[in-house]
Every structure is written in C-alpha cells, then in structure tokens.
Design a protein around this motif. Structure first.
Motif, PDB file in Angstrom:
ATOM      1  N   ILE A   1      16.984  -5.963  30.080  1.00  0.00           N
ATOM      2  CA  ILE A   1      16.639  -7.003  29.109  1.00  0.00           C
ATOM      3  C   ILE A   1      17.500  -8.244  29.339  1.00  0.00           C
ATOM      4  CG2 ILE A   1      16.668  -7.601  26.648  1.00  0.00           C
ATOM      5  CD1 ILE A   1      14.333  -5.820  27.360  1.00  0.00           C
ATOM      6  N   SER A   2      18.777  -8.031  29.709  1.00  0.00           N
ATOM      7  CA  SER A   2      19.639  -9.177  30.008  1.00  0.00           C
ATOM      8  C   SER A   2      19.046 -10.021  31.132  1.00  0.00           C
ATOM      9  CB  SER A   2      21.039  -8.695  30.398  1.00  0.00           C
ATOM     10  OG  SER A   2      21.685  -8.095  29.301  1.00  0.00           O
ATOM     11  N   LEU A   3      18.496  -9.366  32.135  1.00  0.00           N
ATOM     12  CA  LEU A   3      17.891 -10.090  33.249  1.00  0.00           C
ATOM     13  C   LEU A   3      16.632 -10.854  32.817  1.00  0.00           C
ATOM     14  CD1 LEU A   3      18.306  -7.405  36.041  1.00  0.00           C
ATOM     15  CD2 LEU A   3      19.370  -9.672  36.012  1.00  0.00           C
ATOM     16  N   LYS A   4      15.996 -10.402  31.779  1.00  0.00           N
ATOM     17  CA  LYS A   4      14.770 -11.042  31.300  1.00  0.00           C
ATOM     18  C   LYS A   4      15.030 -12.236  30.377  1.00  0.00           C
ATOM     19  CE  LYS A   4      12.217  -6.626  31.254  1.00  0.00           C
ATOM     20  NZ  LYS A   4      11.141  -6.817  32.232  1.00  0.00           N
ATOM     21  N   GLN A   5      16.284 -12.482  30.012  1.00  0.00           N
ATOM     22  CA  GLN A   5      16.557 -13.431  28.941  1.00  0.00           C
ATOM     23  C   GLN A   5      16.056 -14.849  29.227  1.00  0.00           C
ATOM     24  OE1 GLN A   5      17.585 -12.895  25.840  1.00  0.00           O
ATOM     25  NE2 GLN A   5      17.551 -10.716  26.349  1.00  0.00           N
ATOM     26  N   GLU A   6      16.221 -15.329  30.435  1.00  0.00           N
ATOM     27  CA  GLU A   6      15.744 -16.671  30.745  1.00  0.00           C
ATOM     28  C   GLU A   6      14.236 -16.762  30.543  1.00  0.00           C
ATOM     29  OE1 GLU A   6      16.324 -19.963  34.256  1.00  0.00           O
ATOM     30  OE2 GLU A   6      15.734 -17.946  34.866  1.00  0.00           O
ATOM     31  N   GLY A   7      13.500 -15.744  31.012  1.00  0.00           N
ATOM     32  CA  GLY A   7      12.053 -15.735  30.844  1.00  0.00           C
ATOM     33  C   GLY A   7      11.640 -15.645  29.396  1.00  0.00           C
ATOM     34  N   ILE A   8      12.390 -14.887  28.597  1.00  0.00           N
ATOM     35  CA  ILE A   8      12.076 -14.777  27.166  1.00  0.00           C
ATOM     36  C   ILE A   8      12.258 -16.136  26.491  1.00  0.00           C
ATOM     37  CG2 ILE A   8      12.737 -13.697  24.986  1.00  0.00           C
ATOM     38  CD1 ILE A   8      13.553 -11.203  26.627  1.00  0.00           C
TER      39      ILE A   8
ATOM     40  N   TYR B   1      11.891 -19.001  27.939  1.00  0.00           N
ATOM     41  CA  TYR B   1      10.740 -19.809  28.372  1.00  0.00           C
ATOM     42  C   TYR B   1       9.500 -19.473  27.539  1.00  0.00           C
ATOM     43  CZ  TYR B   1      13.146 -21.401  32.641  1.00  0.00           C
ATOM     44  OH  TYR B   1      14.003 -21.986  33.537  1.00  0.00           O
ATOM     45  N   LEU B   2       9.285 -18.182  27.296  1.00  0.00           N
ATOM     46  CA  LEU B   2       8.138 -17.755  26.482  1.00  0.00           C
ATOM     47  C   LEU B   2       8.218 -18.345  25.082  1.00  0.00           C
ATOM     48  CD1 LEU B   2       8.096 -14.088  27.708  1.00  0.00           C
ATOM     49  CD2 LEU B   2       6.022 -15.463  27.559  1.00  0.00           C
ATOM     50  N   ALA B   3       9.421 -18.328  24.500  1.00  0.00           N
ATOM     51  CA  ALA B   3       9.602 -18.875  23.152  1.00  0.00           C
ATOM     52  C   ALA B   3       9.325 -20.374  23.141  1.00  0.00           C
ATOM     53  CB  ALA B   3      11.021 -18.586  22.657  1.00  0.00           C
ATOM     54  N   ALA B   4       9.817 -21.080  24.153  1.00  0.00           N
ATOM     55  CA  ALA B   4       9.619 -22.533  24.213  1.00  0.00           C
ATOM     56  C   ALA B   4       8.168 -22.894  24.456  1.00  0.00           C
ATOM     57  CB  ALA B   4      10.496 -23.135  25.312  1.00  0.00           C
ATOM     58  N   ALA B   5       7.473 -22.064  25.244  1.00  0.00           N
ATOM     59  CA  ALA B   5       6.055 -22.325  25.524  1.00  0.00           C
ATOM     60  C   ALA B   5       5.151 -21.823  24.404  1.00  0.00           C
ATOM     61  CB  ALA B   5       5.662 -21.671  26.850  1.00  0.00           C
ATOM     62  N   GLU B   6       5.750 -21.207  23.391  1.00  0.00           N
ATOM     63  CA  GLU B   6       5.027 -20.686  22.223  1.00  0.00           C
ATOM     64  C   GLU B   6       3.961 -19.680  22.643  1.00  0.00           C
ATOM     65  OE1 GLU B   6       4.572 -23.895  18.987  1.00  0.00           O
ATOM     66  OE2 GLU B   6       4.753 -25.065  20.850  1.00  0.00           O
ATOM     67  N   LEU B   7       4.396 -18.703  23.428  1.00  0.00           N
ATOM     68  CA  LEU B   7       3.487 -17.687  23.946  1.00  0.00           C
ATOM     69  C   LEU B   7       3.749 -16.336  23.294  1.00  0.00           C
ATOM     70  CD1 LEU B   7       3.494 -18.547  27.753  1.00  0.00           C
ATOM     71  CD2 LEU B   7       1.785 -19.160  26.036  1.00  0.00           C
ATOM     72  N   PRO B   8       2.702 -15.664  22.819  1.00  0.00           N
ATOM     73  CA  PRO B   8       2.876 -14.344  22.210  1.00  0.00           C
ATOM     74  C   PRO B   8       2.949 -13.241  23.261  1.00  0.00           C
ATOM     75  CG  PRO B   8       0.589 -15.033  22.035  1.00  0.00           C
ATOM     76  CD  PRO B   8       1.322 -16.168  22.691  1.00  0.00           C
ATOM     77  N   CYS B   9       3.841 -12.307  23.044  1.00  0.00           N
ATOM     78  CA  CYS B   9       3.933 -11.120  23.892  1.00  0.00           C
ATOM     79  C   CYS B   9       4.794 -10.108  23.165  1.00  0.00           C
ATOM     80  CB  CYS B   9       4.544 -11.448  25.262  1.00  0.00           C
ATOM     81  SG  CYS B   9       6.276 -11.954  25.171  1.00  0.00           S
TER      82      CYS B   9
ATOM     83  N   VAL C   1      18.601 -10.352  17.892  1.00  0.00           N
ATOM     84  CA  VAL C   1      18.312 -11.105  16.665  1.00  0.00           C
ATOM     85  C   VAL C   1      18.749 -12.556  16.739  1.00  0.00           C
ATOM     86  CG1 VAL C   1      18.454  -8.987  15.305  1.00  0.00           C
ATOM     87  CG2 VAL C   1      20.445 -10.490  15.423  1.00  0.00           C
ATOM     88  N   LYS C   2      19.661 -12.872  17.636  1.00  0.00           N
ATOM     89  CA  LYS C   2      20.114 -14.263  17.768  1.00  0.00           C
ATOM     90  C   LYS C   2      19.390 -14.991  18.897  1.00  0.00           C
ATOM     91  CE  LYS C   2      23.206 -13.284  14.652  1.00  0.00           C
ATOM     92  NZ  LYS C   2      22.978 -13.633  13.241  1.00  0.00           N
ATOM     93  N   GLY C   3      18.431 -14.355  19.515  1.00  0.00           N
ATOM     94  CA  GLY C   3      17.683 -14.976  20.601  1.00  0.00           C
ATOM     95  C   GLY C   3      18.016 -14.341  21.923  1.00  0.00           C
ATOM     96  N   GLY C   4      19.293 -14.432  22.338  1.00  0.00           N
ATOM     97  CA  GLY C   4      19.712 -13.788  23.574  1.00  0.00           C
ATOM     98  C   GLY C   4      19.840 -14.742  24.723  1.00  0.00           C
ATOM     99  N   GLY C   5      18.799 -15.504  24.974  1.00  0.00           N
ATOM    100  CA  GLY C   5      18.829 -16.490  26.043  1.00  0.00           C
ATOM    101  C   GLY C   5      19.303 -17.833  25.522  1.00  0.00           C
ATOM    102  N   HIS C   6      19.099 -18.869  26.312  1.00  0.00           N
ATOM    103  CA  HIS C   6      19.574 -20.199  25.953  1.00  0.00           C
ATOM    104  C   HIS C   6      18.632 -20.879  24.969  1.00  0.00           C
ATOM    105  CE1 HIS C   6      16.794 -20.510  29.286  1.00  0.00           C
ATOM    106  NE2 HIS C   6      16.536 -21.757  28.925  1.00  0.00           N
ATOM    107  N   GLY C   7      19.202 -21.757  24.151  1.00  0.00           N
ATOM    108  CA  GLY C   7      18.399 -22.544  23.222  1.00  0.00           C
ATOM    109  C   GLY C   7      18.297 -21.904  21.842  1.00  0.00           C
ATOM    110  N   ASP C   8      17.868 -22.697  20.873  1.00  0.00           N
ATOM    111  CA  ASP C   8      17.739 -22.235  19.481  1.00  0.00           C
ATOM    112  C   ASP C   8      16.390 -21.576  19.261  1.00  0.00           C
ATOM    113  OD1 ASP C   8      20.215 -23.032  18.256  1.00  0.00           O
ATOM    114  OD2 ASP C   8      19.583 -25.107  18.550  1.00  0.00           O
TER     115      ASP C   8
END
Length: 359
Positions: free
Chosen positions: A82-89, A91-99, A125-132
C-alpha cells in the motif's frame, strides 16, 4: 440465501464481483494473496479483467486508467505494498476517480512481519500520500462485515467520486466465518451518470470531451480543486459515519477499538459487566469519517469517567479519540505495536483498575 464458510480475503473478492467490479489489478503479498488468487479464477467467469501487474505501482496506475473510463475497479495489497501505491492513490483522489483499495495490514515498519497489525491507521485516515486528500475508510470486524462494507465501498466511491479503502488487519483476511452474499449486481456503465468518464470522443460529438487529470499548473485551478474536495469530505463527515455502540448507555468507562481488537474488547466488556463493572464499547466502522460526534456526545455524559483506546498499534487511533473528547474526559491507551494482540486479561485488568480509581 444460505450461508457459506469462507475466508475473509476470498469473501471480499466475491463481494466486489457481486458489487459490479469487473477490473482487478494486483500484486502478491502476504497476508492478502488469496484476493488476487481468487480474482484470477473468478474474473474470467464473469467477463471481467484480472491482471497481475509487474509491481504495486503498476497496479494502482492500472486502476487509475480503468476508473478513468468509468468502470468499477479494485486493487488490494498489504502494508508495504500500500505504501508503494500512495502516489497513485493521491492521483486518483485529485482526478476525482472512484475505486476500491483493500489493505490487509501486516506488521511494520519496514518489510515487518506477516502477522496482523493496525499500524496503517494513520496512513489510511490521513490520506497517506501527498496533498490534502482523504479516502472513505472502512474497518470491518468480521468476514460478514467485509462482504457488506465492500459493496458499500463501491457505492460510496461512485457517489462521491473518490477512492474508498477496506482497512482490515491480516486476521480478518485469513479467518474463515459463515457469510451471506447479496445477489449478483450487473453494474451497467451509464455515461449520463458519469459524464466525466473518458470513453472516447471525436470532433462534432455533442457531449463535452472528458479529460482525466491531476495536474493543475494554475494556482486558482489548484485552489478550486482543493475547495471542492474539502467540501466533499465535509459532506461525508455529515452523512457517512458508521459505528457500533455496545453497552454504552450507562457506561462509566468506554473502550474504543476497531477490527479484530474490537472483538477481543467486546468479549472483555461482557465479562466485566458480569462482574458489575460499567464498561461499554464504541467501535468505529468507518475510521474516516471518524465518529467524532458520537464520542463527543458520550464524553458529555456526567457519569462517564474515561475512555480507553485499545489498538494493535502504538496509539494511532488514540490521537483521534483525544481530539474528539477534547479534554472533557481522561483518555487512556492500551496497545501493542507490531503484531502482539492485547489480551482479554490485559484489557480487563486495566478497566478494573480504572473503575477502582487505581490508575
């Protein structure tokens, strides 16, 4: 429908398929390997797509691509994956994509061990990756709840256009319990309901061209995205909190716990009640949104003396409990980092001492 005996990982995979998931991308890591294994056999039977990617990073970016086309997509892993996936997650949040993303937590930090833990709470719960950004995060405490919450996760991910996570310790993924599944849902993509989806466009088409993006060079555009996301998270906090209250009406001490640990705590509460100790349990089912209002309401009770956060971590959820209590009552912590589960005897001993005013 009759119940079937099933392992948590496999039950989650079947629940995802029945919720309309037809695209799964994953990579093996203990203790969630049964998820991709099950999907590899089951997806072809329902006309779906299973890909074992070359890495966790590849898997989450495949989810990004599938979600961008408007389909229901999923990946699963365990803590380091999951740590390796954080950047992609992010990106998904910023692109407003459901998964939907599943994390069957294992010991850490680092590569850690393969036994269960709850050490990824703050990451989730705090996001994990970069950004708010945030995800809707579910914390099941049984295999049946894994099934139920997986279906809800897909619905809410679509509703709010954001990633949702099933956050469970490895025990939940490996244990076998009887479960009942919902009927198969034939999810039909409707471009009218998902006009943002990139499904093809050519000059002259009436609908606006869909562009999936997480890059915002202009400051005002980046600001607008963040305002939109934060407004959505506020709406989720108002409408999507789920928690279980067990024997809290007259409780003088309330235990806060989730997942497998909550099951141990519930048994301890039942034993202590037989001894006459007034103790109850608050179990967050969603850890984001966190049941702040429920805790605040309980903290305002004149007879309540204290909260005790019991976790299989170094006290990550305890911070959220303390924020919700806001100094109105004492908040104690009992837990172990790594994978050493707190025992019923440890829990009961602490609660007895608190009830007697010895701590």
């Amino acid at each position: 429908m009759s119940k079937v005996l099933m392992k948590g990982n496999e039950a989650m995979a079947e629940a995802a398929i029945r919720a309309g998931c037809r695209f799964f991308f994953g990579y093996p890591i203990t203790p969630q390997n049964e998820v991709p294994e099950y999907m590899s056999a089951r997806m072809p039977q329902v006309g779906g797509c299973f890909i074992q990617s070359e890495s966790e990073i590849a898997a989450i970016n495949m989810v990004y691509g599938a979600a961008g086309a408007g389909v229901r997509a999923m990946t699963s892993s365990s803590s380091p994956g999951i740590s390796l996936k954080q950047e992609g997650i992010s990106y998904l949040a910023a692109a407003e994509l459901p998964c939907v993303i599943a994390n069957m937590m294992r010991g850490g930090p680092g590569l850690g061990g393969i036994q269960a833990t709850q050490g990824d709470y703050a990451q989730a719960v705090k996001g994990g990756g970069h950004g708010d950004y945030r995800m809707i995060v579910f914390a099941p405490a049984s295999v049946q709840e894994v099934v139920d919450l997986t279906s809800i996760a897909f619905e809410l991910a679509d509703k709010y256009r954001m990633p949702a996570m099933i956050l469970a310790d490895g025990i939940i993924g490996q244990m076998m319990e009887p479960v009942e599944f919902p009927e198969m849902k034939e999810y039909i993509f409707d471009v009218e309901k998902k006009p943002w989806a990139a499904v093809g466009w050519k000059p002259g088409d009436k609908k606006e061209r869909a562009v999936i993006n997480s890059l915002y060079i202009e400051v005002d555009e980046m600001h607008e995205l963040n305002l939109r996301l934060q407004a959505r998270y506020k709406e989720i906090k108002e409408n999507e909190v789920r928690c279980e209250l067990f024997m809290t009406d007259d409780a003088q001490i309330i235990i806060c716990a989730y997942g497998t640990v909550a099951r141990i705590c519930k048994a301890a509460v039942e034993d202590l009640r037989e001894e006459g100790v007034k103790v109850g349990l608050l179990r967050p089912v969603t850890v984001f949104p966190f049941p702040e209002k429920q805790i605040k309401k309980l903290a305002a009770g004149p007879d309540l003396k204290a909260f005790v956060s019991v976790e299989l971590s170094a006290g990550q959820m305890c911070e959220d409990v303390r924020l919700a209590v806001n100094g109105k009552k004492e908040v104690d912590f009992l837990g172990n980092a790594g994978s050493k589960l707190p025992s019923q005897d440890e829990i009961k001993d602490l609660i007895r001492r608190k009830a007697e005013g010895k701590t």
